[in-house]
Each structure stands twice: as C-alpha cells, then as structure tokens.
Scaffold this motif. Sequence first.
Motif, mmCIF file in Angstrom:
data_model
loop_
_atom_site.group_PDB
_atom_site.id
_atom_site.type_symbol
_atom_site.label_atom_id
_atom_site.label_comp_id
_atom_site.label_asym_id
_atom_site.label_seq_id
_atom_site.Cartn_x
_atom_site.Cartn_y
_atom_site.Cartn_z
ATOM 1 N N GLY B 276 74.128 35.710 12.152
ATOM 2 C CA GLY B 276 75.094 36.547 12.845
ATOM 3 C C GLY B 276 76.175 35.712 13.496
ATOM 4 N N TYR B 282 79.672 40.179 15.014
ATOM 5 C CA TYR B 282 79.540 40.508 16.434
ATOM 6 C C TYR B 282 78.474 41.545 16.693
ATOM 7 C CZ TYR B 282 84.136 38.382 16.667
ATOM 8 O OH TYR B 282 85.173 37.524 16.575
ATOM 9 N N VAL B 285 74.903 40.114 16.630
ATOM 10 C CA VAL B 285 74.574 39.296 17.802
ATOM 11 C C VAL B 285 74.496 40.182 19.048
ATOM 12 C CG1 VAL B 285 75.224 37.301 19.169
ATOM 13 C CG2 VAL B 285 75.694 37.314 16.757
ATOM 14 N N LEU B 286 75.427 41.138 19.132
ATOM 15 C CA LEU B 286 75.412 42.083 20.246
ATOM 16 C C LEU B 286 74.097 42.858 20.277
ATOM 17 C CD1 LEU B 286 77.208 43.403 22.466
ATOM 18 C CD2 LEU B 286 77.868 45.081 20.773
ATOM 19 N N ILE B 288 71.190 42.065 18.932
ATOM 20 C CA ILE B 288 70.041 41.217 19.254
ATOM 21 C C ILE B 288 70.028 40.883 20.749
ATOM 22 C CG2 ILE B 288 68.980 38.978 18.829
ATOM 23 C CD1 ILE B 288 69.958 39.138 15.986
#
Lengths: 291, 316
Positions: B276, B282, B285-286, B288
């Motif tokens: 990611g 984004y 990652v956001l 997670i």
Amino acid sequence: MVFSKRIKETLGVPKAKGFWQNAFRRFSHNKLAMVSLIIILLLALLCVIVPMLSQYSYSQPDFTGSLQTPNLKHLFGTDGLGRDLYVRSFIGGRITFEIAFAATVVVLLIGVLYGSIAGFMGGKIDSLMMRFVDVLYGVPFLFFSILLLTLFGQSLMLSFVAIAAISWLDMSRVVRGQTLSLKQKEFVEAAVIAGVGKWKIIIRHIIPNLMGVVVVYAALVVPNMIVLSAVLSFFGLGVMEPMTSWGLLISDGSQNMDSWWLLLFPAMLMTITLLAFAFVVNGLRDALDPR
Amino acid sequence: MDEYRQMMKFLIRRLLVAIPTMFCIVLLVFSLVHATPGNPFQGEKALSPEVMKQLLHQYRLDLPVWQQFYLYIVDLLHGNFGPSYKFIGQSINGLIFPDYMGGFWVTMRLAIYAMIFTVPLGILFGCYAGLYRNTWFDRLVVMLNMFFSAVPTIVTGPLAVFLFAVILHLLPASGWGDGDFKHLFLPVTILTLAYMPTVAFVTRGSIIDVLNSNFIRTARAKGLPTRAIIFKHAIRPTLIPVVSLLGPMFAGVLVGAIVTEQVFALPGLGILTTNGATNRDYNLVLGITIFGSFLTIAFNFFVDILYFFLDPKIKQ
C-alpha cells in the motif's frame, strides 16, 4: 553576596554544588554509563571521519570485487555491487544518527512546549490538550508513520519531521506531570504574585526546571528513532539507494545470508549503539532523578 | 446486583470515551490523507480526462470532502473499508481478511501466539525473580530486559535466522509454510522474546513493592504461611501494574508482529501495508491504520474491564 561569601570562607563550609554539577558527578561515577557514552561519541566520530578519509566511495559500484569476505583492504568486506561495507556502514551510521537527532530535536520542542503549557494552564485547556494526546495514542505508531511516509513521499527529512511530530506523546505526558508538581512550588507562586505573565513563567521558571527529566527522555528518544528509522527501512520506506542506513544494510544483509558479513557488521554496530544508549539512559536517570 | 450496576456504569463510561476517540482518529487520518494534494491516479500513466473523471467518480473522489467523509464513516459503521485504489476491483476488506491464509489472519495468529507465551511466562518469571531477589535468575531477568528492550526484532530476527537456519540448518529461514511448528517457531520466539522480558521486569518490580508493603507485613506478623501470603494477598495487587502495561503492549505486539512478518517474509498485514505504501494506495494504508487503531482501542477497553476486577479502588 559578598557578605555570604565571607561567612562561607570563615566557616570553611564547602561551596554548595548546583544540580547539574551534582548530576554530572553522579553520572561520571557510573562506569558503565561513562563507557557507553564514550562508545557512542567514538561511533559518532567514526561516522563523520571514515567516509571522509576512506579511499573508497560508498556509492560507486566495483563489479570486479563484489562479495569479498572481510580482508585488510576491505575491513568489513564488500557487498554485491563491490562497494566497501566499512565505508557504507559508517555513512549509514551517519544518516541514522542524523535522522535520530533531528527527530529528537523536534520531539523535544513540541513535547516540552505542549506538556508545559497543558500542565501550567490547567483546567479545560489542559484536559482538551491531553484528550488530543490520548487520541494520538490510539493510533498504532508504525501505521501512522507509514501513512505519513506514504503521504510525504520520498522527502526523507520532511517525513522524519512528520514522524517526530507524532512521537512527542510520552514526552508531553511526562513534562505535564512535572509541570503540575512544579506549579505548586513556592517560587512559581512568588512569580505569579509578582505579576509575571503566564508565558514568561513557563519559559523562565517552568522549562528550566524541567530539564532534568527532559534530558533523560531525550536520551530515550534517540534510540527509539534509530529503531524506527531501521524498521521503516525494512518496509522499503525511508532512506533510498545508493545512500544507506543501518536499517537498510541489515535488511540487505538478511536477504543475503550466505555472505554473513553483510548482516553481522551492521547488526553489530546497531546493537552496540542501542545498548550503549540504554546504559546511558540508565545512568542519566540515576544521576538526574535521584529518588 | 450492586456490583453488576457498578460494572455497567463503568463500562458505559469507558465506552463514552472510546467511541469519540475512535471518531477523532478516523477524522484525523482521513483529513491527513485528503489534505494531500493530487489524487491517487495522477502520475500513473497519462489518463485521458474522461477516464480520469470516470475513475474519480467511481471512487467518489469528485464529491466534496465532507460528503466523502460522511460516506466513509457510514461505510466503516457497516464494517466496510472501501475499495483499494491500486489493486483494481478488490475491496480492502478482501485484502485484510482474505479467504486464504494471509492478511490479518497471519498477523493475528502471530500476535496471539506471542501474547499466549508472553503474558503468563512473563508474570511467572517476574514473580520468581522478585521472590528470589539477587539470585542468578533475577539478574538474568534484569539483563534480558535490558537487552531485548534495547535491541529490536529487526536486529534479533535476522541474527536468529542466521544462527538457526543458515549455520545450524535446524529451521526454515522464512515463509509461512502451512503455519506448522517449524515455520512459526522462530517468528513467535523472536516476538515473545521482544516483549516477555518487559512483562517479567514490571512484574518483578511490582511484586517487590507489594511484598514490602504494610499489609503483607501484617499478614506475616499474623503468622500466615508464605504460600498463603503470596497467593491470597500479594498476587492481585502485583498484577495491577502488569495489566496496565498490557494495553500499550498489545499495540506493540501488533506492530511487532508486522515487523516480524517483514523479517521472516510472512504473508500478513505487513506486506500488505508495504504494498500500500509503495504503491501510494492511500485508501489501503488508511484502512489498515484505522483497523489497527480500532484493535488497539478495543483491547484497551478489554484491559479496562480486567482492571475493574483487579483494582478495588476503581469501583469507588
């Protein structure tokens, strides 16, 4: 002033030592901490000198001499591209130290200001500011760092400033706690009664008296930042080739286990540094925080 | 009955803190991501304006930010992290909780195994060290704590692999295998070693404090046998600082598991996060990050409940 001095002389009372003098004396009596401090300084010095004086470049590949075992010409051997690992280890150390110290400065600035303001203002401002800290505590640190690195891209210093900007939480909590107890002290009350402004009290009276705790915590933040930068290197974020860092070197080394020197030397340097910092932190805590 | 009422009151109060905290976290990371200039599809290939518009519309990126946030929150409340920007056509839920062994399932197993060993063994060793102070075992606990809290898994992990896999040929160097003992032994051990000494060290300090306190002296004066003193009186107050350590430690183990995955090349959340991050996905990652925060806060809530049973002061 003159009067008190004369009394001291006549009575033969030893001159009272200041807080810092006492702390320094206590610290220098701690052999382990002193040795560790010297090791750190030596390593830092090597990180500056070795890449400057060495005839080898950290970035120039030499395909004729790749993967040499450690020998007299290349003390730590060479890597897969024939670059001298000795130079690379110390230039990596330089970057690692630079990142760690830069981040620590940012952590100090934010943490001390935030914590002392929250503690001194008290009331609603304090609880609001501390709630914000609680919120940040809820985010797992590594994820947040990765998110920031993703957003800030490959600007290394900028991303580390950003990461430092979220690692001040512990610092601010400790500083706030100390400030709360300092606030009760007579000299602060005296300053309040004398009509000194809030900001001036924080800067002139609170912060200088916080320095003991702050020094201990700063010494804790540096190794934490070293570890964090290494972890991020493992995720392929942070320092980019041909520049290197200890984390990147260890990460490379763990992918080429047959060439043991690629892993062992950087791992050794990092272990020594981190342990030395741990001992220094212990020594500082004993010296500055005698409870 | 009264006990029950008290407990409900306590739980509701904690929930009233936890829920706004979670909301603030989502707001914070969401606005961070959406404050970055550009959109996730820039800089890939040159996309024609129509395609770009289509893409933006498909991922709701053409809406005003507050509307995006509202929809994101609604999705989250339904347990939906939204679509991935880069793994085209895949939802983030599918990536975090795949049908096969991967993503969170790997991380969760690693973290749970590590916690199973860390907590009981740490408490046991800590009590033992504290009860027999200044013996070799006590010194060992103190030294191990010093070493493993200073040297992180990314150093100890590769070194352990080097020793056990490359030199001794005892264990496989990396990979998940089918989650068998051989593949899991090293990662779990490394992760356990990273956190167990801390638990042991805190327990040790705590039991030493407790044994020096007045009520233990009273119990001794009363003539109670040592066994009864320790198991009836000393254990509960000893565990209070240990339990308060568990909350932050869980976040540590979660993150530690991800780092360990990276070291041992396990197919968990770590590799997903890396993908990611390097693909600038984004949303992944956001997702997670928010999921990790949720786990941390949920675990802290659980720790609070434990606390309630251990510390009588909280009930007042």
